[in-house]
Design a protein around this motif. Structure first.
Motif, PDB file in Angstrom:
ATOM      1  N   VAL A 221       0.873  -1.174   0.000  1.00  0.00           N
ATOM      2  CA  VAL A 221       0.000   0.000   0.000  1.00  0.00           C
ATOM      3  C   VAL A 221       0.911   1.225   0.000  1.00  0.00           C
ATOM      4  O   VAL A 221       1.801   1.335   0.857  1.00  0.00           O
ATOM      5  CB  VAL A 221      -0.901   0.029   1.252  1.00  0.00           C
TER       6      VAL A 221
ATOM      7  N   ASP B 259       0.767   8.600   0.366  1.00  0.00           N
ATOM      8  CA  ASP B 259       1.397   9.907   0.114  1.00  0.00           C
ATOM      9  C   ASP B 259       0.729  10.919   1.045  1.00  0.00           C
ATOM     10  O   ASP B 259      -0.461  11.223   0.876  1.00  0.00           O
ATOM     11  CB  ASP B 259       1.199  10.299  -1.362  1.00  0.00           C
TER      12      ASP B 259
ATOM     13  N   THR C 100      -2.964  10.218   2.262  1.00  0.00           N
ATOM     14  CA  THR C 100      -3.834   9.558   1.276  1.00  0.00           C
ATOM     15  C   THR C 100      -3.197   8.294   0.721  1.00  0.00           C
ATOM     16  O   THR C 100      -1.987   8.242   0.484  1.00  0.00           O
ATOM     17  CB  THR C 100      -4.106  10.537   0.104  1.00  0.00           C
ATOM     18  N   ILE C 101      -4.037   7.271   0.502  1.00  0.00           N
ATOM     19  CA  ILE C 101      -3.576   6.068  -0.195  1.00  0.00           C
ATOM     20  C   ILE C 101      -3.473   6.419  -1.684  1.00  0.00           C
ATOM     21  O   ILE C 101      -4.435   6.945  -2.256  1.00  0.00           O
ATOM     22  CB  ILE C 101      -4.581   4.910  -0.002  1.00  0.00           C
ATOM     23  N   VAL C 102      -2.329   6.114  -2.303  1.00  0.00           N
ATOM     24  CA  VAL C 102      -2.212   6.440  -3.726  1.00  0.00           C
ATOM     25  C   VAL C 102      -2.119   5.190  -4.597  1.00  0.00           C
ATOM     26  O   VAL C 102      -2.379   5.258  -5.799  1.00  0.00           O
ATOM     27  CB  VAL C 102      -1.038   7.401  -4.034  1.00  0.00           C
ATOM     28  N   ALA C 103      -1.747   4.046  -4.009  1.00  0.00           N
ATOM     29  CA  ALA C 103      -1.705   2.823  -4.822  1.00  0.00           C
ATOM     30  C   ALA C 103      -1.775   1.604  -3.918  1.00  0.00           C
ATOM     31  O   ALA C 103      -1.315   1.633  -2.771  1.00  0.00           O
ATOM     32  CB  ALA C 103      -0.420   2.778  -5.658  1.00  0.00           C
ATOM     33  N   VAL C 104      -2.363   0.530  -4.461  1.00  0.00           N
ATOM     34  CA  VAL C 104      -2.434  -0.755  -3.757  1.00  0.00           C
ATOM     35  C   VAL C 104      -2.163  -1.814  -4.811  1.00  0.00           C
ATOM     36  O   VAL C 104      -2.734  -1.751  -5.906  1.00  0.00           O
ATOM     37  CB  VAL C 104      -3.855  -0.980  -3.168  1.00  0.00           C
TER      38      VAL C 104
ATOM     39  N   THR D 171      -8.194   1.772  -0.761  1.00  0.00           N
ATOM     40  CA  THR D 171      -8.508   2.181  -2.135  1.00  0.00           C
ATOM     41  C   THR D 171      -7.813   3.510  -2.411  1.00  0.00           C
ATOM     42  O   THR D 171      -7.903   4.428  -1.587  1.00  0.00           O
ATOM     43  CB  THR D 171     -10.039   2.381  -2.270  1.00  0.00           C
ATOM     44  N   PRO D 172      -7.104   3.623  -3.535  1.00  0.00           N
ATOM     45  CA  PRO D 172      -6.459   4.898  -3.853  1.00  0.00           C
ATOM     46  C   PRO D 172      -7.466   6.052  -3.789  1.00  0.00           C
ATOM     47  O   PRO D 172      -8.588   5.934  -4.258  1.00  0.00           O
ATOM     48  CB  PRO D 172      -5.944   4.680  -5.281  1.00  0.00           C
ATOM     49  N   GLY D 173      -7.021   7.135  -3.157  1.00  0.00           N
ATOM     50  CA  GLY D 173      -7.878   8.314  -3.001  1.00  0.00           C
ATOM     51  C   GLY D 173      -8.484   8.409  -1.609  1.00  0.00           C
ATOM     52  O   GLY D 173      -8.883   9.483  -1.183  1.00  0.00           O
TER      53      GLY D 173
END
Ligand code: GUN
Ligand code: ZN
Length: 456
Positions: free
Chosen positions: A34, A37, A40-44, A381-383
């Protein structure tokens, strides 16, 4: 930017190919990552892909630990943390003997502040990053909780309890003061960072019809605030409500006539509802909070979750600890008890018991949907906000050589599937299983549980 490496397990939000909001499938990435940034989550994704895509980025390797979304408690009373495990004779006697005296102590602001500090620490320790909380009748109890939550960056929704009858005199307000105090608190706090307000009539027996209606008018002025209360928890309570409100069709109708049944209306317990009430709650897009440890502790009844889901599949249902009637702040303990209730009902009705995937859903994404915060939290989840729980059956081993929970660690070592491992964590786990929590992007260690170490 940080990368968290581990075994990623998360509910997934509905998409065009996956339309049911309560779809139980989980995203399961054993060697996952995970990327966070800021807050915020930006990628998984797969660790190998993520490490290629984000070279030169610091990473934390949580080993075999599960990385799940921050947990969501949809119904809990922070002022009751000091009287948890007080054995009353069902709800109404328990309120009189233990609850009201404990809440009366919150007249003292310093007591509210100290308790809010302790309570929010315990939420974190248990991996709860989002909670809908009852304060007391005193406005400063709300200030105390929001202030502590703000410092720890928790997503907290709370409100001042409103009650103008059937409680000790020092805990009563009036329709007018309830509205004035609630309005001032909304204006002061609602929408500040991760904090939101909940209009909070305790339950129908402690509010006059005039107070419920006044709060309904306030709610109409603030269509995006949360509303929280109790509904049909106990049969003696239901009988009392029928006597107090003879004009209402049923318990739900008492709140409905006052304008309190709507989206982001979260009704605690809801054990004894008719089909009419379920249909109306669903139509209004309201939510239920299932509080199994509390229902079992007070003998309130078995919440028929599977039956409700078969009748109104889209009705939002989260889990609540309901401390102090509930017996643990750990959402793992709550999920374990929810399983046992579903198992008992399965034996008597033939319905299937809840699965590990169902339980994780209700503890995260379904809880977030129940509170109307699923755009921000509830899944990896990204975002979305970077709220992560590092769930490690062997937590503590790195620090002391012995796992904090040897039986869970031993059981986990025999598990061969993710479903089996998750189920063991939910049945046996507690705060010792939470090796770390990322709250809005910041990693917080949990005392005594041990922490993942920084990889080279
Ligand atoms: N109904 C009204 N107040 C309460 C409370 O504080 N706890 C529980 N479990 N039920 C209630
Ligand atoms: Zn409650």
């Amino acid at each position: 930017m940080d990368i968290h490496l581990g075994h990623v397990v998360t509910p997934q939000d509905a998409t065009s190919t996956n339309t049911s909001p309560s779809t139980p499938e989980l995203l399961d990435i054993p060697n996952g990552a995970v990327v966070v940034d800021g807050s915020t989550i930006v990628a998984v994704g797969e660790a190998s892909d993520i490490l290629d895509a984000y070279p030169d980025t610091a990473f934390l390797d949580h080993g075999d630990a599960l990385i799940i979304p921050g947990l969501v408690d949809c119904h809990v009373h922070y002022p009751q943390i000091g009287m948890i495990a007080s054995p009353g004779e069902q709800l109404l006697d328990w309120l009189d003997r233990y609850t009201f005296p404990a809440e009366a102590r919150f007249a003292e602001k310093a007591h509210a502040e100290a308790t809010a500090e302790f309570f929010t620490d315990q939420l974190l320790r248990n991996g709860v990053t989002t909670a809908l909380v009852f304060s007391t009748v005193h406005a400063h109890s709300v200030d105390a909780l929001f202030t502590a939550a703000q410092r720890k960056d928790l997503r907290i929704i709370t409100g001042k309890i409103c009650m103008d009858r059937n409680a000790p005199a020092d805990l009563l307000d009036t329709p007018e003061s309830a509205v004035a105090d609630s309005k001032a608190l909304i204006d002061r706090w609602h929408g500040t960072g991760r904090l939101e307000y909940a209009i909070t009539p305790r339950f129908a027996p402690t509010s006059s019809d005039a107070q419920l209606r006044a709060l309904g008018e306030l709610a109409a002025d603030y269509p995006d605030v949360v509303i929280q209360t109790h509904l049909a928890e106990n049969t003696a309570e239901c009988d009392w409500v029928a006597e107090l409100f003879p004009q209402a069709t049923d318990y739900t109708d008492v709140y409905d006539r006052a304008g309190l049944v709507r989206e982001r209306g979260v009704f605690g317990h809801a054990v004894h509802l008719s089909d009419r009430e379920l249909t109306r709650l669903d139509e209004a897009r309201a939510s239920l909070a299932h509080c199994p440890t509390s229902n079992n502790f007070l003998g309130s009844g078995l919440f028929p979750l599977k039956d409700i889901r078969s009748k109104v599949p889209d009705l939002r249902i989260g889990f609540g600890s309901d401390v102090g009637a509930g017996t643990s702040l750990s959402p793992l303990a709550t999920a374990g008890e929810a399983y046992k209730v579903s198992r008992l009902l399965a034996s008597s009705t033939g319905s299937a018991p809840l699965t590990a995937a169902d339980l994780l859903h209700h503890s995260t994404l379904d809880g977030a949907r129940a509170l109307g915060v699923d755009a921000h939290v509830g899944s990896l989840t990204p975002g979305k906000d970077a709220d992560l729980v590092i769930l490690d059956p062997a937590a503590g081993t790195a620090a002391s050589g012995t796992p904090a929970d040897p039986v869970l660690a031993h059981r986990a070592a025999q598990c061969t599937t993710t479903e089996e491992l998750l189920f063991a964590c939910l049945m046996l786990g507690d705060d010792r299983t939470v090796a770390g929590v990322v709250v809005n992007g910041t990693l917080v260690g949990t005392p005594g549980a041990g922490m993942a170490t920084m990889a080279p």
